[in-house]
Enzyme design. Structure first.
Site, PDB file in Angstrom:
ATOM      1  N   HIS A   1       0.350   1.023  -2.506  1.00  0.00           N
ATOM      2  CA  HIS A   1      -0.599   0.901  -1.438  1.00  0.00           C
ATOM      3  C   HIS A   1      -0.997   2.316  -0.945  1.00  0.00           C
ATOM      4  O   HIS A   1      -2.327   2.706  -0.657  1.00  0.00           O
ATOM      5  CB  HIS A   1      -0.181   0.142  -0.240  1.00  0.00           C
ATOM      6  CG  HIS A   1       0.242  -1.272  -0.358  1.00  0.00           C
ATOM      7  ND1 HIS A   1       1.397  -1.679   0.039  1.00  0.00           N
ATOM      8  CD2 HIS A   1      -0.610  -2.239  -0.417  1.00  0.00           C
ATOM      9  CE1 HIS A   1       1.209  -2.826  -0.270  1.00  0.00           C
ATOM     10  NE2 HIS A   1       0.245  -3.342  -0.568  1.00  0.00           N
TER      11      HIS A   1
ATOM     12  N   LYS B   1      -2.499  -3.699 -10.708  1.00  0.00           N
ATOM     13  CA  LYS B   1      -1.320  -4.601 -10.778  1.00  0.00           C
ATOM     14  C   LYS B   1      -1.461  -6.176 -10.819  1.00  0.00           C
ATOM     15  O   LYS B   1      -1.167  -7.016 -11.362  1.00  0.00           O
ATOM     16  CB  LYS B   1      -0.072  -4.346  -9.816  1.00  0.00           C
ATOM     17  CG  LYS B   1       1.317  -5.002 -10.216  1.00  0.00           C
ATOM     18  CD  LYS B   1       2.434  -4.746  -9.199  1.00  0.00           C
ATOM     19  CE  LYS B   1       2.009  -5.751  -7.846  1.00  0.00           C
ATOM     20  NZ  LYS B   1       2.505  -7.281  -8.033  1.00  0.00           N
TER      21      LYS B   1
END
Length: 279
Positions: free
Chosen positions: A38, A150
């Site tokens: 993140h 991802k």
């Protein structure tokens, strides 16, 4: 200091003021339990935006398993400390009632790219994800949005959503961030036991080996079958899918004549891990 906002109206007022001053706003949508993956999205957002909003909302609409929703890690205080250190301007953390008020009855469904893989194994997941992403784009009014590669299928669904609905946001995909042993960073990794964490990189390693073999001319079907067998022998309980798909539309492919991704979802104990790589 990162400002915490929980009401959409307050956020829209703030963003409107920024935009009147010609400020470019970027958003990083998350469900919290932040990790270095993140933070890499946030760094990219800061490079391409004047102001950065991070959203944290554990979206009940995209969990088809109530137990998975209950177990999803939550620690807003820790997340906020990370956001402040990263220089994020606003944390938008609405409650469920703010996102889905009484009487809410709208669902955004993206067909085609959402149907296979995760769509087949998690019915309703992408409807919930697309609905909340459309809402977050409307609430934040950001000009750019940053998503990790991802979740490759999710990224393609979001791109299709913004294109089809003419949502004026540029969707930017950012490379998967991995641990030193190759495991893709995920909020779910904290649920792995010590032994499972040791086994977890097997998935990525066998995907890499299979991709290299296919690029070198090996036949696709037996190479993929052998990779599945090695992943299971390596300690994984079961495999939902390990497939080659067209990178953009996720249609099945039988050769490398177009950009191709290898995508996987597999169970390690009671934790479901996903990954993907270019072939």
């Amino acid at each position: 200091m990162t400002q915490v906002i929980r009401a959409a109206a307050q956020l829209r007022d703030k963003v409107a003021g920024w935009k009147r001053s010609g400020i470019l706003v970027g958003v990083v949508p998350t469900m919290g339990a932040l990790h270095d993956g993140h933070l890499s999205l946030i760094r990219e957002a800061r490079r391409h935006s004047d102001r950065v909003i991070v959203t944290i909302f554990v979206n009940p609409m995209q969990f088809n398993n109530p137990d998975d929703l209950k177990k999803y890690p939550r620690d807003e205080a820790r997340d906020l400390a990370l956001l402040e250190a990263a220089g994020v301007d606003v944390l938008f953390a609405p409650g469920v009632e703010e996102v889905y008020p009484d009487g809410f009855c709208t669902c955004v469904s993206v067909s085609g790219v959402s149907a296979p893989l995760e769509g087949a194994f998690r019915p309703g997941h992408f409807d919930g994800m697309a609905t909340v992403v459309a809402k977050l784009f409307g609430m934040t009014q950001a000009g750019r949005a940053f998503f990790g590669e991802k979740d490759w299928q999710q990224l393609q669904v979001v791109r299709r959503l913004t294109l089809d609905l003419n949502i004026p946001v540029r969707v930017i995909g950012c490379p998967t961030v991995r641990e030193e042993d190759g495991l893709a960073m995920s909020s779910r990794n904290v649920r792995l036991s010590t032994d499972e964490r040791r086994i977890a990189p097997v998935l990525w390693r066998e995907m890499q080996a299979a991709a290299q073999a296919i690029r070198s001319g090996a036949e696709i079907a037996p190479t993929m079958a052998a990779a599945r067998e090695r992943i299971l022998r390596g300690g994984y309980r079961s495999i939902d899918y390990l497939e080659l798909r067209g990178a953009d539309d996720l249609r099945p492919v039988s050769d490398l004549s177009e950009p191709v991704r290898m995508l996987a979802a597999a169970w390690l104990g009671d934790v479901r891990l996903i990954d993907n790589i270019a072939v």
